[in-house]
Design a protein around this motif. Structure first.
Motif, PDB file in Angstrom:
ATOM      1  N   UNK A 192       0.837  -1.201   0.000  1.00  0.00           N
ATOM      2  CA  UNK A 192       0.000   0.000   0.000  1.00  0.00           C
ATOM      3  C   UNK A 192       0.874   1.255   0.000  1.00  0.00           C
ATOM      4  N   UNK A 193       1.904   1.284   0.841  1.00  0.00           N
ATOM      5  CA  UNK A 193       2.838   2.413   0.845  1.00  0.00           C
ATOM      6  C   UNK A 193       3.557   2.524  -0.498  1.00  0.00           C
ATOM      7  N   UNK A 194       3.851   1.381  -1.094  1.00  0.00           N
ATOM      8  CA  UNK A 194       4.525   1.375  -2.398  1.00  0.00           C
ATOM      9  C   UNK A 194       3.636   2.020  -3.461  1.00  0.00           C
ATOM     10  N   UNK A 195       2.351   1.732  -3.439  1.00  0.00           N
ATOM     11  CA  UNK A 195       1.424   2.349  -4.388  1.00  0.00           C
ATOM     12  C   UNK A 195       1.419   3.865  -4.202  1.00  0.00           C
ATOM     13  N   UNK A 196       1.406   4.303  -2.942  1.00  0.00           N
ATOM     14  CA  UNK A 196       1.456   5.748  -2.662  1.00  0.00           C
ATOM     15  C   UNK A 196       2.726   6.378  -3.221  1.00  0.00           C
ATOM     16  N   UNK A 197       3.854   5.700  -3.024  1.00  0.00           N
ATOM     17  CA  UNK A 197       5.137   6.242  -3.487  1.00  0.00           C
ATOM     18  C   UNK A 197       5.199   6.302  -5.011  1.00  0.00           C
ATOM     19  N   UNK A 227       2.719   6.763  -7.005  1.00  0.00           N
ATOM     20  CA  UNK A 227       1.886   7.901  -7.413  1.00  0.00           C
ATOM     21  C   UNK A 227       2.624   9.222  -7.199  1.00  0.00           C
ATOM     22  N   UNK A 228       3.314   9.338  -6.061  1.00  0.00           N
ATOM     23  CA  UNK A 228       4.070  10.570  -5.773  1.00  0.00           C
ATOM     24  C   UNK A 228       5.147  10.819  -6.827  1.00  0.00           C
ATOM     25  N   UNK A 229       5.707   9.738  -7.356  1.00  0.00           N
ATOM     26  CA  UNK A 229       6.778   9.853  -8.348  1.00  0.00           C
ATOM     27  C   UNK A 229       6.238   9.850  -9.779  1.00  0.00           C
ATOM     28  N   UNK A 230       4.921   9.925  -9.903  1.00  0.00           N
ATOM     29  CA  UNK A 230       4.264   9.980 -11.220  1.00  0.00           C
ATOM     30  C   UNK A 230       4.633   8.769 -12.085  1.00  0.00           C
ATOM     31  N   UNK A 231       4.670   7.607 -11.439  1.00  0.00           N
ATOM     32  CA  UNK A 231       4.888   6.346 -12.150  1.00  0.00           C
ATOM     33  C   UNK A 231       3.521   5.671 -12.274  1.00  0.00           C
ATOM     34  N   UNK A 232       3.023   5.579 -13.482  1.00  0.00           N
ATOM     35  CA  UNK A 232       1.637   5.165 -13.671  1.00  0.00           C
ATOM     36  C   UNK A 232       1.495   3.783 -14.316  1.00  0.00           C
ATOM     37  N   UNK A 233       2.542   2.966 -14.221  1.00  0.00           N
ATOM     38  CA  UNK A 233       2.419   1.581 -14.688  1.00  0.00           C
ATOM     39  C   UNK A 233       1.328   0.886 -13.878  1.00  0.00           C
TER      40      UNK A 233
END
Length: 212
Positions: free
Chosen positions: A61-66, A68-74
């Motif tokens: 879950x934290x990884x998904x947040x990170x 998104x913060x880095x604008x990685x949309x894979x």
């Protein structure tokens, strides 16, 4: 050829999944450390990211947040051996495109990943009803334990570890006003005593007013 990144701290599962996906003509890159994966993914630009929900350095879950913060949309698909689906629901609410149980048959998994690559959200039929039940339960809890916008804001800040003074400064209100709203939060959540703050946070997590 599809480029897939797998992040999982269990080596046997990690390498077994890598072999399964490579046998289906995918390019597969593996990481047993989510922090290292974060450093590399932006340059890799994968078509798909598979990640375990439970990892010691950083959970899914934290990884998904990170990401998104880095604008990685894979697109992200979460994997789990756990049959407690609350965290799966949170991951999907945060933008994961699918969930695959680690007990899933390889061919079923491949079909699920193909569906995600086509832009669909993939949830196994046997899991979907349980997730829907969780959504209904959370909705009922929100209605039963209704907080005002200000109370919800303060509860979130309490959960983040802020003191009353820090909350007052962040919200540009007085410490007395923070205490007033806290009393309201405790009344709604039906907690009392010297450890009211801890009890309120514990109950809010249990009934779905906060996400862990």
């Amino acid at each position: 050829m599809t480029k897939i990144v797998i992040i999982d701290d269990h080596q046997l599962f990690l390498h077994g999944l890598k072999l399964t996906l490579e046998n289906s003509n995918n390019e597969v890159l593996i990481f047993d450390n989510p922090l290292l994966a974060l450093m590399k993914i932006e340059k890799l630009q994968p078509d798909l990211i598979l990640m375990d929900l439970k990892m010691p350095e950083m959970d899914g879950i934290c990884m998904i947040d990170e990401l998104a913060k880095r604008h990685i949309f894979s697109p992200v698909v979460v994997l789990s051996a756990c049959e407690e689906y609350k965290e799966v629901l949170i991951a999907l609410q945060k933008g994961a495109m699918g969930f695959i149980p680690k007990s899933y048959a390889p061919q079923d998994m491949l079909a699920g990943l193909e569906s995600v690559l086509l832009g669909n959200i993939f949830i196994p039929d046997e899991v979907e009803q349980q997730l829907e039940n969780l959504v209904v339960e959370e909705r009922k809890n929100r209605e039963m334990y209704h907080l005002s916008d200000r109370q919800a804001e303060i509860l979130s800040l309490l959960y983040s570890g802020n003191t009353n003074r820090e909350i007052a400064e962040q919200l540009s209100i007085s410490p007395d006003t923070v205490k007033f709203h806290q009393k309201g939060i405790y009344q709604v959540l039906q907690v009392s005593g010297v450890s009211s703050r801890a009890k309120a946070i514990e109950k809010a997590l249990k009934v779905g007013l906060l996400s862990s």
